[in-house]
Design a protein around this motif. Sequence first.
Motif, mmCIF file in Angstrom:
data_model
loop_
_atom_site.group_PDB
_atom_site.id
_atom_site.type_symbol
_atom_site.label_atom_id
_atom_site.label_comp_id
_atom_site.label_asym_id
_atom_site.label_seq_id
_atom_site.Cartn_x
_atom_site.Cartn_y
_atom_site.Cartn_z
ATOM 1 N N LEU A 1 6.677 2.792 9.684
ATOM 2 C CA LEU A 1 6.155 1.900 8.641
ATOM 3 C C LEU A 1 4.634 1.872 8.738
ATOM 4 N N PHE A 2 3.978 2.503 7.793
ATOM 5 C CA PHE A 2 2.514 2.548 7.776
ATOM 6 C C PHE A 2 2.029 1.247 7.147
ATOM 7 N N ASN A 3 1.578 0.336 8.002
ATOM 8 C CA ASN A 3 1.185 -0.979 7.497
ATOM 9 C C ASN A 3 -0.326 -1.059 7.340
ATOM 10 N N ASN A 4 -0.785 -0.952 6.086
ATOM 11 C CA ASN A 4 -2.224 -1.131 5.826
ATOM 12 C C ASN A 4 -2.491 -2.459 5.120
ATOM 13 N N GLN A 5 -1.458 -3.274 5.043
ATOM 14 C CA GLN A 5 -1.564 -4.617 4.464
ATOM 15 C C GLN A 5 -2.123 -4.590 3.037
ATOM 16 N N ILE A 6 -1.789 -3.532 2.306
ATOM 17 C CA ILE A 6 -2.285 -3.406 0.927
ATOM 18 C C ILE A 6 -1.446 -2.357 0.208
ATOM 19 N N TYR A 7 -1.454 -2.431 -1.122
ATOM 20 C CA TYR A 7 -0.885 -1.332 -1.901
ATOM 21 C C TYR A 7 -1.994 -0.317 -2.103
ATOM 22 N N GLY A 8 -1.904 0.796 -1.425
ATOM 23 C CA GLY A 8 -2.940 1.815 -1.539
ATOM 24 C C GLY A 8 -2.825 2.606 -2.834
ATOM 25 N N LEU A 9 -1.684 3.195 -3.046
ATOM 26 C CA LEU A 9 -1.538 4.141 -4.155
ATOM 27 C C LEU A 9 -1.809 3.523 -5.522
ATOM 28 N N GLY B 1 5.615 2.762 3.473
ATOM 29 C CA GLY B 1 4.474 1.852 3.527
ATOM 30 C C GLY B 1 4.932 0.408 3.566
ATOM 31 N N ASP B 2 3.994 -0.514 3.659
ATOM 32 C CA ASP B 2 4.358 -1.934 3.732
ATOM 33 C C ASP B 2 4.914 -2.421 2.403
ATOM 34 N N GLY B 3 4.415 -1.871 1.300
ATOM 35 C CA GLY B 3 5.003 -2.240 0.010
ATOM 36 C C GLY B 3 6.354 -1.576 -0.159
ATOM 37 N N ASP B 4 6.404 -0.324 0.175
ATOM 38 C CA ASP B 4 7.613 0.480 0.023
ATOM 39 C C ASP B 4 8.795 -0.113 0.804
HETATM 40 MG MG LIG Z 1 0.404 -0.188 2.063
#
Ligand SMILES: [Mg+2]
Lengths: 609, 333
Positions: free
Chosen positions: B121-129, B95-98
């Motif tokens: 890289l799954f970029n959702n521009q946020i920390y999802g988890l 992810g983007d944070g990862d």
């Molecule tokens: Mg993310």
Amino acid sequence: MGKPVISLDQVVIRFAGDSGDGMQLTGDRFTMDTASLGNDLSTLPNYPAEIRAPQGTLPGVSSFQLHFADHLIQTPGDAPDILVAMNPAALKANIRDLRRGATIILDSDEFTTRNLTKVGYTTNPLEDDSLDSYKVHAVALTSLTVAALSNLSLSRKEAERSKNMFALGLLSWMYHRPVEATENFLRAKFAKKPEILAANLLAYKTGWNYGETTEDFAVSYEIAPAKMPPGRYRNVSGNVALAYGLVAASQQSGLKLFLGSYPITPASDILHELSKHKKFGVITFQAEDEIAAIGSALGASYGGSLGVTSTSGPGVALKGEMIGLGVMLELPLIIIDVQRGGPSTGLPTKTEQADLLQAMFGRNGESPVAVIAPSTPKDCFEMALEAVRIATTYRVPVFLLSDGYIANGSEPWRIPEVSSLPDLTVEFAKSQEDFQPYLRDPKTLARPWAIPGTEGIEHRIGGVEKADVTGEISYDPANHDYMVRTRAAKVAGIKVPDLLVDDPTGDADVLLLGWGSTYGPIAAAVEQLRGNGEKIAQAHLRYINPFPKNLGTVLESYSKVIVPEMNLGQLAMLLRSQFLKDVIGYNMVRGLPFTTAEIVQATMEVLHD
Amino acid sequence: MTDVALTKKDFTSDQEVRWCPGCGDYSILSTMQSYLPELGIPREKIVFISGIGCSSRFPYYLNTFGMHSIHGRAPTIASGLAISRPDLTVFVITGDGDSLSIGGNHLIHTLRRNVELKILLFNNQIYGLTKGQYSPTSEQGKITKSTPLGSLDTPFNPISLALGAEASFVARTIDSDRKHLLETLRAASAHKGSALIEIYQNCPIFNDGAFDLVKDNETKEAALLQMVHGQPIKSSTHGLVHKGASLEVVELGSVVESDLVVHDAHNPDPAYAFALSRLTSTGHNHVPVGVFRDVSRPGYSSMVNNQISEIIGKQGPGDLNSLLTSGDTWVVD
Ligand SMILES: [Mg+2]
Ligand SMILES: Cc1ncc(C[n+]2csc(CCOP(=O)(O)OP(=O)(O)O)c2C)c(N)n1
Ligand code: SF4
């Protein structure tokens, strides 16, 4: 010619100089030449953390101590009989370690007012009475070297650099060391620099001749070979023995060796050494940090290689989370911690044993790992094989706790026959239907080592708690409790040899119990104590998690157990908590190994209190 | 392996997928499951390694080898695996944070080494988890749980970062555009070294609509600047022209077709791809998608293994006894 020769049974020499003076090399060469004569020996390099601290200063002093004898010895020696001091700083930094009557050979050229003031001498020790209780040989080492090399086209500065070879030549004459090996060594080292080679060879020869011809040196000394079991020998440091042990384990297991590492003193030499042995299929990966280093090792293990990471305490601190993943994934993984003084950056080049509890407990959750500790430089070879046996049999991270003292120290090693090495072959999971990644071997509790590329056993694993047998994600309370206990039981059930107790009279009341690198000083102290008629038992732990099965019984058999450690009592804490035995800690954290005398004295106090 | 071609079903594991309804991760997973049979690689030779985050659950749902590791460290584990097992095809899911916060160091070093990994890289521009804190790709001023007054951080542009890290293959695609995602995966697989694919991924729970401009039917045709090697770079309404050393987006009517920049993904000069990557930094009006850069550079694992086979070729395989008895030795009888 015709100078008298005196026989000695042992000698302790310390070479000391500026860190630019080549003292480690000088010491190494003297060691090699001594080893080849068949003396038993033990070495202690001691050097500053700075590559080049300001010249001629106390912090810049680098030294190399060598103890050699006509009998078996255990330590580099408490106090030097001979100090070679290449400048006033080296004299000042080392003189308090000498016994009265010791011999000092020093470079008188360096005892200038400027150099003396730099280290705080207000009068010249060559001229005042401060060295009266020593035998002093003031030799104009620098100018003699420069004069000898005057026919070579070298600048004065370049010529001066060979003065360590002059000193080596002189000491080689004094102790009848053979010269061929060092000459060959120099020829190989400077093969591409004929001028420098000529300078070194000439300085070496001149130093030798100086001893032979000048009146200053009236006698020379002989130390007969020690009685050692027959076989082929070499001298090894702990780091080299460890690297060789890993290569051997790779060969004996048929597994590819993968070392992921990030440079750190005093562990880097393992990376350096292994990177030379690519033709054994060894992969060395210098990662971007310690986390990547252990991550790559774990990835390699997952793929069926022998994943190893080498570091020191600060690196272990960074690796904690990945070690926890190794515990969860139940894959073989070897973490080598060459301990140094801590906390934080601490004392990078000095020794300590203060990472024991970090290795045991330095992770989140219940995260059991195996912990073993070699006791001497040569023992690092055997313990590397043991680390691999445990890691691959039980599919568990294994900590190998070495330290700066045995990593850099060296001793003669009887080279084992390859045919005598243990068989470490492993079995990977085979193609099968309904594969269960967490179905355990009932004997070892190990799960299958199921590597990618094996058809039909594709499965997913991870750091999230897994259900027993299936390995699927599970948040079930009872399952977690079961898995936590099972991982602990697996480590507790690792088979390790029983603790051997050395108690010749069989009726000692006091046991000296050490672990790791304190073996040498403790063994030397025990020898001395028994020589003085004391009754004392000795035992040494090389396996710390799990402890040997008979440890509890051993502890019970002695009314007093002294535990010397270079920390504030970490093994003692484990012993007390596990066995409710109130052991007596003897603890020092000076960045230096114990001296024999210290352990003798501490033991005497317990024996006669 | 049987000779029967594998299907999407063969790559679908029996695990129940646990993302929120409407999460962009579903469409990426589905596309991946239907793509994998195309590779013609047996299941057991494919490994997915992920870090931690919603996206990092991905490996559980694929019937290949897989490891859900720890936060940010997937590239390290994948590197060790790929280097020691060059026979495997290894994907990294992050992810983007990862990949850009906790694992930023590993990402850049993996790219510069050019380890043979396909990094998604799954970029959702946020920390999802962790339920909605801003991430290193969140825009400045973003209001999130941890930034009630708006975030102050300047975001990373993952493409620019990867290019700065010497990446040999860098692409961008979108979760819901199945066809484009497939094409991008194909291009990445054809590439020999590290391939980084940034996938714009919608998180309907914590950052819904972040990519509406390039996902909504009304706006996307105009917003997406399609990068196809050898073709002019343009959207339905706009095109790209050179402006000095840099690039500029202009209306299609204002220039002739031949003025448009013809995409050269193999351009050895990374400055070109970098200029393309900067187009999004001024806001989301126009977004280049496709392969920014695809240049040939030796893969790390193949270099490591070549070094070993070369030395063995020259000196023969190592002999343990010779190693142990090397250097100065002596014999005691
Ligand atoms: Mg993310
Ligand atoms: C060492 C560590 N620190 C923090 C966390 C908590 N954590 C889990 S996922 C995550 C961020 C995930 O964001 P991203 O990588 O963007 O993945 P997403 O969930 O958005 O797919 C954090 C901070 C963790 N698991 N481990
Ligand atoms: S929180 Fe967002 S990213 Fe995570 S599963 Fe839900 S929708 Fe997807």
